[in-house]
Design a protein around this motif. Structure first.
Motif, PDB file in Angstrom:
ATOM      1  N   HIS A   1       0.843  -1.202   0.000  1.00 16.80           N
ATOM      2  CA  HIS A   1       0.000   0.000   0.000  1.00 16.80           C
ATOM      3  C   HIS A   1       0.875   1.248   0.000  1.00 16.80           C
ATOM      4  CE1 HIS A   1      -2.966   2.910   1.339  1.00 16.80           C
ATOM      5  NE2 HIS A   1      -2.279   3.114   2.434  1.00 16.80           N
TER       6      HIS A   1
ATOM      7  N   LEU B   1      -0.285 -14.349  16.634  1.00 19.43           N
ATOM      8  CA  LEU B   1      -1.707 -14.575  16.920  1.00 19.43           C
ATOM      9  C   LEU B   1      -2.088 -16.031  16.729  1.00 19.43           C
ATOM     10  CD1 LEU B   1      -3.394 -11.464  15.315  1.00 19.43           C
ATOM     11  CD2 LEU B   1      -3.140 -11.983  17.708  1.00 19.43           C
TER      12      LEU B   1
ATOM     13  N   ARG C   1      -7.382  -9.102   9.078  1.00 19.90           N
ATOM     14  CA  ARG C   1      -6.807  -8.213   8.067  1.00 19.90           C
ATOM     15  C   ARG C   1      -5.439  -8.730   7.620  1.00 19.90           C
ATOM     16  NH1 ARG C   1      -5.745  -1.737   8.379  1.00 19.90           N
ATOM     17  NH2 ARG C   1      -7.951  -1.587   7.982  1.00 19.90           N
ATOM     18  N   ALA C   2      -4.653  -9.225   8.576  1.00 21.64           N
ATOM     19  CA  ALA C   2      -3.333  -9.761   8.212  1.00 21.64           C
ATOM     20  C   ALA C   2      -3.472 -10.956   7.282  1.00 21.64           C
ATOM     21  CB  ALA C   2      -2.573 -10.170   9.480  1.00 21.64           C
ATOM     22  N   LEU C   3      -4.441 -11.825   7.554  1.00 21.24           N
ATOM     23  CA  LEU C   3      -4.655 -12.989   6.693  1.00 21.24           C
ATOM     24  C   LEU C   3      -5.116 -12.572   5.310  1.00 21.24           C
ATOM     25  CD1 LEU C   3      -6.495 -15.745   8.728  1.00 21.24           C
ATOM     26  CD2 LEU C   3      -4.302 -15.898   7.580  1.00 21.24           C
TER      27      LEU C   3
ATOM     28  N   LEU D   1      -7.106   2.199  -0.544  1.00 21.76           N
ATOM     29  CA  LEU D   1      -5.924   1.360  -0.544  1.00 21.76           C
ATOM     30  C   LEU D   1      -5.150   1.600  -1.810  1.00 21.76           C
ATOM     31  CD1 LEU D   1      -7.385  -1.947   0.767  1.00 21.76           C
ATOM     32  CD2 LEU D   1      -5.944  -0.353   1.944  1.00 21.76           C
TER      33      LEU D   1
ATOM     34  N   TYR E   1      -7.819  -7.611  13.547  1.00 21.87           N
ATOM     35  CA  TYR E   1      -6.449  -7.322  13.117  1.00 21.87           C
ATOM     36  C   TYR E   1      -5.833  -8.560  12.468  1.00 21.87           C
ATOM     37  CZ  TYR E   1      -1.752  -5.321  13.471  1.00 21.87           C
ATOM     38  OH  TYR E   1      -0.519  -4.820  13.189  1.00 21.87           O
ATOM     39  N   GLY E   2      -6.022  -9.721  13.117  1.00 21.43           N
ATOM     40  CA  GLY E   2      -5.505 -10.957  12.527  1.00 21.43           C
ATOM     41  C   GLY E   2      -6.190 -11.288  11.214  1.00 21.43           C
TER      42      GLY E   2
ATOM     43  N   ASP F   1     -12.100  -2.446   6.390  1.00 18.98           N
ATOM     44  CA  ASP F   1     -11.835  -1.479   5.339  1.00 18.98           C
ATOM     45  C   ASP F   1     -13.092  -0.764   4.886  1.00 18.98           C
ATOM     46  OD1 ASP F   1      -9.961  -4.177   4.605  1.00 18.98           O
ATOM     47  OD2 ASP F   1      -8.974  -2.277   4.977  1.00 18.98           O
TER      48      ASP F   1
ATOM     49  N   MET G   1      -2.691  -4.235   0.497  1.00 17.10           N
ATOM     50  CA  MET G   1      -3.025  -5.012  -0.712  1.00 17.10           C
ATOM     51  C   MET G   1      -2.189  -6.265  -0.694  1.00 17.10           C
ATOM     52  SD  MET G   1      -5.079  -5.174  -3.024  1.00 17.10           S
ATOM     53  CE  MET G   1      -5.199  -5.916  -4.608  1.00 17.10           C
ATOM     54  N   ALA G   2      -2.528  -7.210  -1.482  1.00 18.24           N
ATOM     55  CA  ALA G   2      -1.844  -8.494  -1.437  1.00 18.24           C
ATOM     56  C   ALA G   2      -0.376  -8.336  -1.802  1.00 18.24           C
ATOM     57  CB  ALA G   2      -2.525  -9.448  -2.419  1.00 18.24           C
ATOM     58  N   ALA G   3       0.439  -9.158  -1.206  1.00 21.02           N
ATOM     59  CA  ALA G   3       1.880  -9.071  -1.448  1.00 21.02           C
ATOM     60  C   ALA G   3       2.193  -9.613  -2.844  1.00 21.02           C
ATOM     61  CB  ALA G   3       2.621  -9.881  -0.382  1.00 21.02           C
ATOM     62  N   PRO G   4       3.267  -9.180  -3.455  1.00 19.71           N
ATOM     63  CA  PRO G   4       3.572  -9.665  -4.813  1.00 19.71           C
ATOM     64  C   PRO G   4       3.974 -11.120  -4.792  1.00 19.71           C
ATOM     65  CG  PRO G   4       5.324  -8.273  -3.991  1.00 19.71           C
ATOM     66  CD  PRO G   4       4.222  -8.191  -3.001  1.00 19.71           C
TER      67      PRO G   4
ATOM     68  N   ARG H   1      -4.745  -9.703   3.700  1.00 19.90           N
ATOM     69  CA  ARG H   1      -3.827  -8.939   2.874  1.00 19.90           C
ATOM     70  C   ARG H   1      -2.824  -9.848   2.173  1.00 19.90           C
ATOM     71  NH1 ARG H   1      -6.896  -5.079   3.771  1.00 19.90           N
ATOM     72  NH2 ARG H   1      -6.244  -3.090   4.605  1.00 19.90           N
TER      73      ARG H   1
END
Lengths: 277, 408
Positions: free
Chosen positions: A60, A94, B274-276, B341, B271-272, B307, B1-4, B278
């Motif tokens: 981002h 987590l 969102r981490a998953l 985003l 939060y977890g 979001d 956003m998703a990682a490359p 992304r």
């Protein structure tokens, strides 16, 4: 980097005040566009930047900085930028696995009552190790003063950390980066309630905001317009200098309205928006 | 956003393949097209449809892959559940995989209530002026005499196999046929089936949320939804529907107490989540009974950790149900948050006062506007015409306004 904001704050990539603790805050609004401004400003100023990105992924910030003309991936490769991706590191804490790799920075998620000591240790060790290395390096690039950016502090409150622990963390970071190493610190804190309300609903983030405002030397407070929602003017920014000069503390305040575009943001005096005139 | 994506033996592509515009460089990794998705016109993000086309428009074209949509439930959880079902039904039609988690109802019950898609207007490629093709005899289709221009066009397909449209319409009065539903792969998480484990997993997150997060991560990893997974498999999207998080049935006391004992359980879970999300090709819709949560600051932090956020307020059972101003609608809809985003500016909707109506074939969201009140002038004119005189009405005559039979 927003050129109008640079002229308001009297800072350019070549000359900016060192040893500043800048607080970016918002109330029922979103001030994260200012974080992108400071990130691109300090990267252009050839400072070493430590970025604690706790709420969004690296892609981002990378995508937005690309539009502002700075490449985060390149800066990371050169060693100018150290990025802590909070989301990625938090998953291993987590959801406990058998093999627990990764840095210890997000360990506070395991037991938030302990506080943010592990996060501070991460910052301190990486900042001091790099500054030690710079003095002995020959032929290495000459970087400017260190800068710490945190986005954002209020999510730590949502994850169970107490207000006192967050204020301690910010104080320790200020002592290390601003006083010892003459660098800058920029932190984002978000708030939800109205200022006039006196109930204990939002006590946590209000107290955090008050404590941080007391510690900082420059605040940028972003709010919505007091007259309501407008499509062309996204809100107002209140800039407050709290310099502690020799002649006593004087606080100078200025209010601007802003609009965020695709490639930047424009700031103007109240009532002079191009949509209105 | 998703990682490359990182594939061995290839130079690292810094830009994710989903951050594309219509201009594609030839040397970059090939663009993956997943059915049921389209790139956003604003910033090239991959979007999926929520199943409700007007909601797609409000969210800026659709729901971005890797984000969470928070729906604040209405009082009786009728319309928020309906939107959740639209979301899952859209996943079935687009051949995505589903993950449904609930503590109250069995996920199988939710899946059996999905609305039936309207398939008549799916995948029509033919141009409008084409009535003759249907009256051609079957045996001479390969040699058309009259409509020979259309000989090379593909035939109309009413099956779901080639559903390339972005948003679909559903008929709420019918449920989806079982064979269509079973064609899609569904993963379920029903809380009573997961007994509490003896080992404490986390101090702030509840056991129910930890188990749900762990189950989500297992499904994402096992089925290959992670962005970093090898590119050999064809990619798909995982649609996650989490029903009524934060309610008492999940073991959370956010809705019962003013000062809940573990007030950070749900926020840590989000939060977890969102981490998953992304780091994988998935989208989530979460419904929360916000009308039971008294702490507005807590609701604010829950909203910030998701979001997209909308809130529904239905008129059922309230005094607004009989209010003539709202007679065309079933409730009000508030857009609390729209993300920005990978870009600086977000596209907020122009109008803030929106109302929704659930019709049989469509869930419409419209701008609520009050038409001018013409009732008094209309009746005064009609009384004057019928009575045939322009006399001023007397005090007892004005009480019978609009009823010409009692006009003396």
């Amino acid at each position: 980097m927003f050129t109008e904001l640079n002229s308001i704050l009297n800072s350019t990539p070549d000359s900016f005040t060192q040893g500043e603790f800048i607080l970016v805050s918002d109330r029922r609004s979103d001030a994260s566009f200012l974080i992108h401004h400071f990130l691109s400003l300090y990267l252009r100023a050839r400072c070493r930047v430590w970025f604690l990105g706790l709420v969004q992924s690296f892609n981002h910030y990378s995508a937005v900085s690309q539009r502002l003309g700075v490449s985060l991936a390149q800066a990371k490769e050169k060693g100018q930028l150290v990025f802590l991706e909070g989301l990625k590191e938090s998953l291993s804490v987590l959801i406990p696995q058998e093999t627990n790799t990764g840095s210890q920075a997000m360990d506070f998620l395991r037991d938030p009552a302990v506080g943010l000591k592990s996060l501070y240790e991460f910052v301190r060790s990486s900042v001091s190790s790099s500054s030690g290395r710079d003095e002995g390096a020959d032929g290495a690039e000459e970087w400017g003063p260190p800068v710490l950016l945190v986005d954002d502090l209020s999510v730590l409150l949502s994850l169970g950390v107490s207000v006192g622990a967050v204020l301690d963390f910010s104080h320790y970071c200020r002592a290390t980066v601003c006083s010892q190493l003459q660098g800058n610190v920029v932190m984002l804190a978000r708030c939800d309630g109205e200022e006039e309300e006196d109930d204990e609903d939002d006590e946590g983030s209000e107290r955090l905001l008050k404590g941080l405002t007391h510690q900082c030397s420059l605040t940028l407070h972003v709010q919505g317009l007091p007259t309501g929602y407008c499509r062309d003017i996204h809100g107002q920014v209140e800039v407050c200098w709290r310099r502690r000069q020799g002649d006593g503390q004087h606080a100078q305040k200025k209010v601007f309205q802003y609009k965020v575009h695709d490639k930047g943001a424009s700031f103007f005096a109240r009532g002079t928006s191009s949509a209105v005139l | 956003m998703a990682a490359p994506m990182s594939s061995a033996g290839k130079p690292s592509a810094e830009r994710s393949p989903f951050n594309t515009t219509s201009f594609q460089k030839k040397t970059r990794s090939r663009l993956i097209s997943i059915p049921g998705t389209r790139p956003s016109v604003q910033n090239g993000q991959l979007l999926v449809s929520t199943g409700v086309t007007s909601l797609d428009y409000l969210l800026g074209g659709g729901l971005a892959v890797g984000t969470v949509l928070l729906i604040e439930e209405d009082r009786y959880d009728s319309y928020s559940r309906m939107i959740l079902k639209y979301f899952l039904a859209e996943g079935v039609v687009c051949r995505h995989e589903l993950f449904v988690a609930a503590a109250h109802d069995n996920p199988d019950d939710i899946l059996q209530e999905l609305p039936a898609p309207i398939l008549d207007d799916v995948a029509i490629h033919k141009p409008v002026e084409q009535p003759r093709l249907s009256c051609e005899p079957q045996d001479s289709l390969d040699a058309m005499k009259i409509a020979w221009r259309y000989q090379n066009l593909p035939k109309v397909q009413s099956a779901l196999a080639s559903s390339s449209r972005f948003g679909h319409y559903y008929d709420v009065s019918k449920t989806m046929e079982p064979e269509i539903r079973q064609a899609a792969k569904c993963h379920r998480f029903y809380l009573p089936e997961h007994p509490t484990q003896s080992s404490p997993t986390h101090s702030t997150m509840l056991q129910s949320y930890s188990a749900l997060l762990k189950s989500l991560q297992e499904v994402i990893h096992r089925e290959g939804f992670e962005v970093a997974a090898p590119m050999s498999k064809s990619r798909n999207i995982l649609r996650i529907g989490l029903h009524s998080l934060g309610s008492v049935l999940w073991g959370d006391d956010l809705c019962c107490h003013d000062n809940p004992s573990n007030s950070h359980a749900l926020t840590t879970f989000l939060y977890g989540l969102r981490a998953l999300l992304r780091s994988s090709l998935s989208v989530a819709v979460v419904t929360v009974p916000s009308h039971l949560i008294q702490d507005r600051a807590l609701m604010g932090s829950i909203t910030r950790l998701c979001d997209n956020a909308i809130a529904l307020e239905s008129f059922k059972g309230s005094e607004r149900e009989t209010n003539p101003l709202y007679k065309d609608y079933h409730g009000l809809l508030y857009v609390r948050q729209v993300p920005h985003l990978n870009c600086l500016a977000s596209k907020l909707p122009d109008h803030k006062d929106l109302a929704f109506k659930l019709k049989r074939k469509q869930f419409t969201i419209e701008r609520l506007h009050l038409p001018p009140d013409l009732s008094e002038t209309v009746s005064r004119v009609s009384r004057g015409e019928l009575a045939g005189a322009a006399t001023v009405t007397s005090a007892c005559g004005s009480g019978t306004s609009g009823n010409k039979h009692l006009d003396f």
